[in-house]
Motif scaffolding. Structure first.
Motif, PDB file in Angstrom:
ATOM      1  N   ASN A 117       0.729  -1.487   0.031  1.00 57.60           N
ATOM      2  CA  ASN A 117      -0.176  -0.212  -0.028  1.00 57.60           C
ATOM      3  C   ASN A 117       0.926   1.394  -0.126  1.00 57.60           C
ATOM      4  N   GLN A 118       0.753   2.042  -1.131  1.00 59.35           N
ATOM      5  CA  GLN A 118       1.413   3.342  -0.993  1.00 59.35           C
ATOM      6  C   GLN A 118       1.385   4.158  -0.106  1.00 59.35           C
ATOM      7  N   TRP A 119       0.101   4.404   0.385  1.00 60.92           N
ATOM      8  CA  TRP A 119      -0.080   5.465   1.488  1.00 60.92           C
ATOM      9  C   TRP A 119       0.404   4.965   2.687  1.00 60.92           C
ATOM     10  N   SER A 120       0.580   3.905   3.129  1.00 64.35           N
ATOM     11  CA  SER A 120       1.111   3.336   4.260  1.00 64.35           C
ATOM     12  C   SER A 120       2.632   3.571   4.175  1.00 64.35           C
ATOM     13  N   LEU A 121       3.212   3.105   2.967  1.00 56.53           N
ATOM     14  CA  LEU A 121       4.680   3.163   2.798  1.00 56.53           C
ATOM     15  C   LEU A 121       5.153   4.706   2.866  1.00 56.53           C
ATOM     16  N   ILE A 122       4.477   5.562   2.416  1.00 56.48           N
ATOM     17  CA  ILE A 122       4.888   7.001   2.368  1.00 56.48           C
ATOM     18  C   ILE A 122       4.876   7.481   3.867  1.00 56.48           C
ATOM     19  N   ASN A 123       3.465   7.132   4.434  1.00 57.07           N
ATOM     20  CA  ASN A 123       3.476   7.577   5.724  1.00 57.07           C
ATOM     21  C   ASN A 123       4.291   6.950   6.923  1.00 57.07           C
ATOM     22  N   ASN A 124       4.928   5.837   6.571  1.00 60.26           N
ATOM     23  CA  ASN A 124       5.958   5.194   7.479  1.00 60.26           C
ATOM     24  C   ASN A 124       7.428   6.214   7.281  1.00 60.26           C
ATOM     25  N   THR A 125       7.467   6.658   6.326  1.00 62.90           N
ATOM     26  CA  THR A 125       8.775   7.574   6.324  1.00 62.90           C
ATOM     27  C   THR A 125       8.342   8.983   6.996  1.00 62.90           C
ATOM     28  N   SER A 126       7.298   9.581   6.710  1.00 60.99           N
ATOM     29  CA  SER A 126       6.776  10.730   7.243  1.00 60.99           C
ATOM     30  C   SER A 126       5.569  11.167   7.224  1.00 60.99           C
ATOM     31  N   LYS A 127       4.470  11.341   7.990  1.00 60.88           N
ATOM     32  CA  LYS A 127       3.147  11.700   7.892  1.00 60.88           C
ATOM     33  C   LYS A 127       3.190  13.160   6.979  1.00 60.88           C
ATOM     34  N   GLN A 128       4.236  13.851   7.235  1.00 57.93           N
ATOM     35  CA  GLN A 128       4.175  15.187   6.296  1.00 57.93           C
ATOM     36  C   GLN A 128       4.710  14.932   4.860  1.00 57.93           C
ATOM     37  N   ILE A 129       3.747  15.162   3.819  1.00 58.92           N
ATOM     38  CA  ILE A 129       4.167  14.825   2.666  1.00 58.92           C
ATOM     39  C   ILE A 129       4.165  16.271   1.870  1.00 58.92           C
ATOM     40  N   ASP A 130       5.325  16.892   1.283  1.00 60.83           N
ATOM     41  CA  ASP A 130       5.322  18.036   0.827  1.00 60.83           C
ATOM     42  C   ASP A 130       5.021  18.076  -0.698  1.00 60.83           C
ATOM     43  N   LEU A 131       5.511  16.856  -1.549  1.00 57.15           N
ATOM     44  CA  LEU A 131       5.316  16.865  -2.768  1.00 57.15           C
ATOM     45  C   LEU A 131       5.145  15.461  -3.076  1.00 57.15           C
ATOM     46  N   LEU A 132       4.198  15.448  -4.124  1.00 58.40           N
ATOM     47  CA  LEU A 132       3.839  13.869  -4.724  1.00 58.40           C
ATOM     48  C   LEU A 132       4.403  14.027  -6.007  1.00 58.40           C
ATOM     49  N   ILE A 133       5.121  12.964  -6.745  1.00 60.58           N
ATOM     50  CA  ILE A 133       5.462  12.957  -7.942  1.00 60.58           C
ATOM     51  C   ILE A 133       4.827  11.932  -8.469  1.00 60.58           C
ATOM     52  N   ARG A 134       3.761  12.086  -9.331  1.00 62.49           N
ATOM     53  CA  ARG A 134       2.991  10.808 -10.012  1.00 62.49           C
ATOM     54  C   ARG A 134       3.710  10.383 -11.181  1.00 62.49           C
ATOM     55  N   ALA A 135       3.824   9.059 -11.341  1.00 62.35           N
ATOM     56  CA  ALA A 135       4.662   8.516 -12.373  1.00 62.35           C
ATOM     57  C   ALA A 135       3.904   8.793 -13.623  1.00 62.35           C
ATOM     58  N   GLU A 136       2.677   9.285 -13.597  1.00 63.03           N
ATOM     59  CA  GLU A 136       1.991   9.852 -15.093  1.00 63.03           C
ATOM     60  C   GLU A 136       2.344  11.213 -15.354  1.00 63.03           C
ATOM     61  N   SER A 137       2.945  12.008 -14.449  1.00 61.98           N
ATOM     62  CA  SER A 137       3.254  13.413 -14.599  1.00 61.98           C
ATOM     63  C   SER A 137       4.457  13.816 -14.087  1.00 61.98           C
ATOM     64  N   ILE A 138       5.593  12.964 -14.141  1.00 62.89           N
ATOM     65  CA  ILE A 138       6.761  13.246 -13.456  1.00 62.89           C
ATOM     66  C   ILE A 138       7.229  14.673 -13.699  1.00 62.89           C
ATOM     67  N   LYS A 139       7.538  15.176 -14.994  1.00 62.38           N
ATOM     68  CA  LYS A 139       8.054  16.315 -15.380  1.00 62.38           C
ATOM     69  C   LYS A 139       7.238  17.701 -14.651  1.00 62.38           C
ATOM     70  N   GLU A 140       5.689  17.508 -14.609  1.00 64.41           N
ATOM     71  CA  GLU A 140       5.262  18.585 -14.383  1.00 64.41           C
ATOM     72  C   GLU A 140       5.246  18.633 -12.973  1.00 64.41           C
ATOM     73  N   ASP A 141       5.337  17.478 -12.191  1.00 62.79           N
ATOM     74  CA  ASP A 141       5.450  17.488 -10.792  1.00 62.79           C
ATOM     75  C   ASP A 141       6.891  18.002 -10.242  1.00 62.79           C
ATOM     76  N   LEU A 142       7.929  17.472 -10.800  1.00 64.69           N
ATOM     77  CA  LEU A 142       9.095  18.089 -10.583  1.00 64.69           C
ATOM     78  C   LEU A 142       9.225  19.567 -10.641  1.00 64.69           C
ATOM     79  N   LYS A 143       8.575  20.185 -11.665  1.00 63.49           N
ATOM     80  CA  LYS A 143       8.672  21.355 -11.945  1.00 63.49           C
ATOM     81  C   LYS A 143       8.327  22.350 -10.667  1.00 63.49           C
ATOM     82  N   GLU A 144       7.407  21.770  -9.823  1.00 62.79           N
ATOM     83  CA  GLU A 144       6.967  22.271  -8.549  1.00 62.79           C
ATOM     84  C   GLU A 144       8.242  22.654  -7.536  1.00 62.79           C
ATOM     85  N   LEU A 145       9.162  22.000  -7.977  1.00 59.83           N
ATOM     86  CA  LEU A 145      10.294  22.191  -7.081  1.00 59.83           C
ATOM     87  C   LEU A 145      11.247  23.501  -7.301  1.00 59.83           C
TER      88      LEU A 145
END
Length: 208
Positions: A117-145
């Motif tokens: 489960n992706q939600w559990s994996l990510i929350n196990n790292t940190s419950k704070q999520i500052d940016l999601l990089i979707r495999a379907e829109s890698i470039k658009e999401d990375l431009k947010e940085l």
């Protein structure tokens, strides 16, 4: 350095920790982060021969000002990618990939489902999520940085051929929605949305 304490992927240059679950086009994102962000400067090493990891523990060396970035992918296409991986010989927990993606998913253990489960994996790292990089829109999401350049190339996203096995795609979408329901809800994915980048190649017919 104690490998167990090293944890997830990290960039000290731009102060971020990156959670990279399996089968989310993470190797393409890895190449970008290594090129522009000095990702995992201590790897490869004798203790860790790879230059990135799927481990999702927050590194002890990350300061309080480090942000958390995570990669995700539509659960339906992510499962198909894992099933294809099993068909190529890497079966892991699958009993028999030749049974098709529907039966394989229905026979996966509850423990595996919870761990995948992706939600559990990510929350196990940190419950704070500052940016999601979707495999379907890698470039658009990375431009947010703010530290990414104005333009950059996204390396080829690996796409293996589908095995010659027929299955009911509508049924599989429903099974994935039931099994990975939390990922659909938390990340805003729709059960029936189609991403052409992951679709099976259309059959070509030659007319006389």
């Amino acid at each position: 350095m104690d490998y167990a304490k090293r944890g997830a992927n990290i960039s000290h240059k731009y102060k971020f920790v990156w959670t990279a679950p399996a089968k989310v086009a993470s190797r393409s994102v890895r190449d970008i982060f290594i090129k522009y962000c000095d990702l995992n400067p201590d790897w490869p090493s004798e203790e860790h021969p790879s230059d990135f990891t799927h481990v999702n523990n927050w590194p002890e060396e990350a300061g309080d000002d480090y942000i958390h970035i995570a990669s995700i992918r539509h659960p339906y296409y992510r499962w198909l990618s894992y099933w294809k991986y099993g068909c190529s010989g890497q079966q892991h927990e699958m009993i028999d990939p030749s049974n098709g993606p529907i039966e394989c998913l229905q026979t996966m253990s509850k423990d595996w489902i919870n761990a995948w489960n992706q939600w559990s994996l990510i929350n196990n790292t940190s419950k704070q999520i500052d940016l999601l990089i979707r495999a379907e829109s890698i470039k658009e999401d990375l431009k947010e940085l703010w530290f990414m350049p104005d333009d950059f190339e996204v390396p080829f996203v690996g796409k293996s051929e589908f095995p010659a096995i027929n299955y009911n795609e509508k049924h599989l979408r429903q099974v994935c929605f039931d099994v990975f329901h939390n990922d659909y809800i938390k990340f805003g994915y729709d059960k029936d949305e189609i991403h052409e980048i992951w679709e099976r190649p259309k059959k070509k017919f030659r007319f006389k």
